[in-house]
Scaffold this motif. Structure first.
Motif, PDB file in Angstrom:
ATOM      1  N   PRO A 159      -3.272  31.869   2.683  1.00  0.00           N
ATOM      2  CA  PRO A 159      -3.721  30.618   3.304  1.00  0.00           C
ATOM      3  C   PRO A 159      -3.029  29.403   2.701  1.00  0.00           C
ATOM      4  O   PRO A 159      -2.894  29.283   1.478  1.00  0.00           O
ATOM      5  CB  PRO A 159      -5.224  30.619   3.007  1.00  0.00           C
ATOM      6  CG  PRO A 159      -5.586  32.070   2.945  1.00  0.00           C
ATOM      7  CD  PRO A 159      -4.401  32.732   2.301  1.00  0.00           C
ATOM      8  N   GLY A 160      -2.563  28.516   3.576  1.00  0.00           N
ATOM      9  CA  GLY A 160      -1.832  27.326   3.156  1.00  0.00           C
ATOM     10  C   GLY A 160      -0.325  27.495   3.195  1.00  0.00           C
ATOM     11  O   GLY A 160       0.409  26.506   3.097  1.00  0.00           O
ATOM     12  N   ASP A 161       0.152  28.739   3.342  1.00  0.00           N
ATOM     13  CA  ASP A 161       1.595  28.979   3.406  1.00  0.00           C
ATOM     14  C   ASP A 161       2.145  28.618   4.782  1.00  0.00           C
ATOM     15  O   ASP A 161       1.412  28.487   5.765  1.00  0.00           O
ATOM     16  CB  ASP A 161       1.915  30.448   3.106  1.00  0.00           C
ATOM     17  CG  ASP A 161       1.849  30.766   1.628  1.00  0.00           C
ATOM     18  OD1 ASP A 161       1.899  29.828   0.814  1.00  0.00           O
ATOM     19  OD2 ASP A 161       1.752  31.963   1.280  1.00  0.00           O
ATOM     20  N   ARG A 162       3.456  28.503   4.827  1.00  0.00           N
ATOM     21  CA  ARG A 162       4.163  28.139   6.049  1.00  0.00           C
ATOM     22  C   ARG A 162       5.235  29.188   6.342  1.00  0.00           C
ATOM     23  O   ARG A 162       5.964  29.600   5.441  1.00  0.00           O
ATOM     24  CB  ARG A 162       4.805  26.754   5.876  1.00  0.00           C
ATOM     25  CG  ARG A 162       5.423  26.120   7.097  1.00  0.00           C
ATOM     26  CD  ARG A 162       5.801  24.676   6.751  1.00  0.00           C
ATOM     27  NE  ARG A 162       6.248  23.939   7.933  1.00  0.00           N
ATOM     28  CZ  ARG A 162       7.537  23.771   8.258  1.00  0.00           C
ATOM     29  NH1 ARG A 162       8.483  24.290   7.489  1.00  0.00           N
ATOM     30  NH2 ARG A 162       7.861  23.089   9.343  1.00  0.00           N
ATOM     31  N   LEU A 163       5.301  29.628   7.582  1.00  0.00           N
ATOM     32  CA  LEU A 163       6.315  30.573   8.040  1.00  0.00           C
ATOM     33  C   LEU A 163       7.164  29.898   9.096  1.00  0.00           C
ATOM     34  O   LEU A 163       6.652  29.163   9.944  1.00  0.00           O
ATOM     35  CB  LEU A 163       5.647  31.825   8.614  1.00  0.00           C
ATOM     36  CG  LEU A 163       6.534  32.843   9.354  1.00  0.00           C
ATOM     37  CD1 LEU A 163       6.052  34.264   9.090  1.00  0.00           C
ATOM     38  CD2 LEU A 163       6.553  32.596  10.866  1.00  0.00           C
ATOM     39  N   VAL A 164       8.461  30.147   9.063  1.00  0.00           N
ATOM     40  CA  VAL A 164       9.368  29.659  10.104  1.00  0.00           C
ATOM     41  C   VAL A 164       9.983  30.865  10.796  1.00  0.00           C
ATOM     42  O   VAL A 164      10.456  31.802  10.138  1.00  0.00           O
ATOM     43  CB  VAL A 164      10.468  28.747   9.529  1.00  0.00           C
ATOM     44  CG1 VAL A 164      11.483  28.395  10.615  1.00  0.00           C
ATOM     45  CG2 VAL A 164       9.854  27.478   8.931  1.00  0.00           C
ATOM     46  N   SER A 165       9.963  30.836  12.127  1.00  0.00           N
ATOM     47  CA  SER A 165      10.594  31.892  12.903  1.00  0.00           C
ATOM     48  C   SER A 165      11.118  31.294  14.198  1.00  0.00           C
ATOM     49  O   SER A 165      11.317  30.073  14.294  1.00  0.00           O
ATOM     50  CB  SER A 165       9.598  33.037  13.170  1.00  0.00           C
ATOM     51  OG  SER A 165      10.262  34.132  13.766  1.00  0.00           O
ATOM     52  N   VAL A 166      11.354  32.160  15.181  1.00  0.00           N
ATOM     53  CA  VAL A 166      11.907  31.726  16.467  1.00  0.00           C
ATOM     54  C   VAL A 166      10.936  32.072  17.590  1.00  0.00           C
ATOM     55  O   VAL A 166      10.021  32.870  17.406  1.00  0.00           O
ATOM     56  CB  VAL A 166      13.285  32.360  16.720  1.00  0.00           C
ATOM     57  CG1 VAL A 166      14.300  31.841  15.719  1.00  0.00           C
ATOM     58  CG2 VAL A 166      13.204  33.882  16.661  1.00  0.00           C
ATOM     59  N   LYS A 167      11.159  31.468  18.745  1.00  0.00           N
ATOM     60  CA  LYS A 167      10.186  31.566  19.829  1.00  0.00           C
ATOM     61  C   LYS A 167      10.143  32.932  20.493  1.00  0.00           C
ATOM     62  O   LYS A 167       9.080  33.406  20.877  1.00  0.00           O
ATOM     63  CB  LYS A 167      10.464  30.489  20.881  1.00  0.00           C
ATOM     64  CG  LYS A 167      10.090  29.095  20.422  1.00  0.00           C
ATOM     65  CD  LYS A 167      10.306  28.067  21.516  1.00  0.00           C
ATOM     66  CE  LYS A 167       9.856  26.681  21.052  1.00  0.00           C
ATOM     67  NZ  LYS A 167      10.094  25.658  22.094  1.00  0.00           N
ATOM     68  N   ASP A 168      11.308  33.555  20.696  1.00  0.00           N
ATOM     69  CA  ASP A 168      11.269  34.770  21.524  1.00  0.00           C
ATOM     70  C   ASP A 168      11.445  36.045  20.718  1.00  0.00           C
ATOM     71  O   ASP A 168      12.334  36.851  20.955  1.00  0.00           O
ATOM     72  CB  ASP A 168      12.290  34.692  22.666  1.00  0.00           C
ATOM     73  CG  ASP A 168      13.719  34.481  22.212  1.00  0.00           C
ATOM     74  OD1 ASP A 168      14.620  34.856  22.959  1.00  0.00           O
ATOM     75  OD2 ASP A 168      13.925  33.947  21.117  1.00  0.00           O
ATOM     76  N   THR A 169      10.587  36.219  19.720  1.00  0.00           N
ATOM     77  CA  THR A 169      10.483  37.504  19.042  1.00  0.00           C
ATOM     78  C   THR A 169       9.713  38.477  19.936  1.00  0.00           C
ATOM     79  O   THR A 169       9.151  38.103  20.964  1.00  0.00           O
ATOM     80  CB  THR A 169       9.742  37.357  17.705  1.00  0.00           C
ATOM     81  OG1 THR A 169       8.507  36.680  17.940  1.00  0.00           O
ATOM     82  CG2 THR A 169      10.560  36.598  16.692  1.00  0.00           C
ATOM     83  N   TYR A 170       9.675  39.729  19.510  1.00  0.00           N
ATOM     84  CA  TYR A 170       8.877  40.741  20.200  1.00  0.00           C
ATOM     85  C   TYR A 170       7.447  40.239  20.395  1.00  0.00           C
ATOM     86  O   TYR A 170       6.895  39.544  19.535  1.00  0.00           O
ATOM     87  CB  TYR A 170       8.899  42.039  19.379  1.00  0.00           C
ATOM     88  CG  TYR A 170       7.906  43.062  19.838  1.00  0.00           C
ATOM     89  CD1 TYR A 170       8.013  43.650  21.096  1.00  0.00           C
ATOM     90  CD2 TYR A 170       6.841  43.433  19.027  1.00  0.00           C
ATOM     91  CE1 TYR A 170       7.086  44.583  21.531  1.00  0.00           C
ATOM     92  CE2 TYR A 170       5.911  44.366  19.444  1.00  0.00           C
ATOM     93  CZ  TYR A 170       6.039  44.937  20.700  1.00  0.00           C
ATOM     94  OH  TYR A 170       5.112  45.856  21.129  1.00  0.00           O
ATOM     95  N   GLY A 171       6.822  40.616  21.510  1.00  0.00           N
ATOM     96  CA  GLY A 171       5.523  40.068  21.877  1.00  0.00           C
ATOM     97  C   GLY A 171       4.436  40.278  20.843  1.00  0.00           C
ATOM     98  O   GLY A 171       3.616  39.386  20.594  1.00  0.00           O
ATOM     99  N   GLY A 172       4.380  41.459  20.221  1.00  0.00           N
ATOM    100  CA  GLY A 172       3.368  41.702  19.204  1.00  0.00           C
ATOM    101  C   GLY A 172       3.573  40.818  17.990  1.00  0.00           C
ATOM    102  O   GLY A 172       2.608  40.289  17.412  1.00  0.00           O
ATOM    103  N   THR A 173       4.816  40.642  17.581  1.00  0.00           N
ATOM    104  CA  THR A 173       5.126  39.744  16.466  1.00  0.00           C
ATOM    105  C   THR A 173       4.735  38.322  16.812  1.00  0.00           C
ATOM    106  O   THR A 173       4.140  37.593  15.992  1.00  0.00           O
ATOM    107  CB  THR A 173       6.635  39.811  16.143  1.00  0.00           C
ATOM    108  OG1 THR A 173       7.022  41.172  15.971  1.00  0.00           O
ATOM    109  CG2 THR A 173       6.955  39.017  14.896  1.00  0.00           C
TER     110      THR A 173
END
Length: 401
Positions: free
Chosen positions: A104-118
């Protein structure tokens, strides 16, 4: 045999041999399926040392199992990792990795079109426990770098992406992640270790849905994470307590499938490229997504970091979803099913396969057209697959105008 030293340039040999020698029993040439739940010890002190990991052995198959360990070792060697641990499914591998690394309080950066479950983890489950997930435009590396520079605990990448086959520059983004102390995780399911090794490009962890290309025969579920030993140790501990363990029979089937991994991927690379070329020139096809095409937006990146472009492509038809709906029943050489990476060709649309959990609005936000067709190419004769697509497209043209 020290397969780590033998690794360079011999992936086909490693796919057959790595990880298996110590797991064989009484001269058997194949790894046995060990179905025992528990493992007995006469000496309590020796038992305790095994339980603590101070000497080799097994105590309980939710923790470790000889057949499963052989599978993990094969993947570890193929990816050039320090350590590996396995899971009951690909999503168990992904979710366990994220829940281990994030708090809790952490930040994740990713992209919009990953696999649906992800993507559901990012949009629904992580925010419930106070974790911020920032999703960037997948093709905008500058945007990803700006968000990473603000600070994050995890940078999560998927390349090529499912189902739009976008390609991310792993080396460039891993460098950005490491500047802020982030753990860089890459989903390598589509590429496989035959086509791409993210750890060699700077990633800290690699995840696979082993159900797909690693197994290759659509008969076993599984997932695996490999990379830095300190990180894998924590993920293993999360899995052994939460219980999403890979069972021995599935591990055996995955091991058996991986013996032909290099051969299958070579054929699927070749088939997918030929089919992408064919579709690109067809008057009914609006756009083809395949990183091996010179028209692909990230073609230069794909050429730089991949040895082959994979066995999955997607395409959109003129006529949108109705055209895609008309096409699928006409195909004679493809399973219409929610899977990919098998020796048989498999086809579907995202709303029934990769992004069935997502709403139409969520798919639109990820840049996934409703009429997109995902085509996972098998090892069949490519001329037969092209002929099948051709006859199906003729029927679509007749039916939709």
């Amino acid at each position: 045999m020290d397969w780590d030293r033998e690794r360079a340039g011999h992936l086909g040999t490693l796919a057959v041999w790595a990880g298996e020698e110590e797991a064989r029993w009484q001269g058997a040439t194949q790894v046995p399926v060990v179905l025992s739940v528990g493992y007995g010890y006469f000496d309590v002190d020796a038992w305790y040392e095994v339980a603590l990991g101070q000497r080799p052995g097994h105590i309980y198959s939710r923790n470790t199992n000889p057949t499963v360990a052989a599978f993990e070792e094969k993947v570890r060697v193929l990816e050039g990792a320090e350590a590996a641990t396995s899971f009951s499914t690909g999503m168990a591998a992904i979710s366990s990795t994220l829940y281990t690394l994030l708090a809790p309080g952490d930040r994740l950066v990713s992209v919009k079109d990953t696999y649906g479950g992800t993507n559901k983890l990012f949009l629904e489950f992580l925010p419930r426990i106070g974790i911020e997930a920032v999703l960037c435009n997948t093709s905008d590396h500058e945007e990803i770098e700006r968000e990473v520079a603000k600070g994050c605990r995890v940078l999560y990448l998927e390349t090529p992406t499912n189902p739009t086959l976008k390609v991310l520059d792993i080396a460039r983004l891993a460098e950005a992640g490491h500047r802020v102390g982030a753990v860089v995780v890459v989903d390598n399911t589509f590429a496989t270790p035959i086509n791409q090794n993210p750890l060699a490009l700077g990633a800290d962890l690699v995840v696979h849905s082993a159900t797909k290309f690693l197994g290759g025969h659509a008969d076993a579920l599984g997932g695996v994470v490999c990379g830095r030993a300190d990180l894998v140790k924590g993920i293993y501990h999360y899995r052994e307590i939460n219980g999403a363990a890979l069972e021995a029979m599935s591990a055996y089937l995955l091991l058996r499938g991986m013996k032909t991994l290099a051969l299958r991927i070579q054929r699927q690379n070749e088939n997918a490229f030929r089919i992408a070329r064919f579709l690109q020139d067809h008057p009914l096809v609006e756009v083809v997504y395949y990183p091996g095409l010179e028209t692909h937006e990230q073609y230069a990146v794909a050429r730089r970091q991949m040895r082959g472009f994979g066995g999955v492509l997607s395409f959109a038809l003129k006529g949108g979803f109705e055209a895609a709906r008309a096409l699928l029943p006409q195909l004679r050489r493809a399973h219409r099913a929610a899977n990919l990476g098998a020796v048989e060709t498999t086809v579907g649309v995202p709303r029934t396969t990769s992004h069935v959990e997502s709403t139409a609005e969520e798919r639109r936000a990820m840049g996934i057209p409703e009429g997109l067709v995902r085509y996972s190419v098998g090892i069949e004769d490519v001329d037969d697959l092209i002929a099948d697509l051709e006859q199906a497209l003729v029927k679509v043209q007749q039916s939709v105008g």
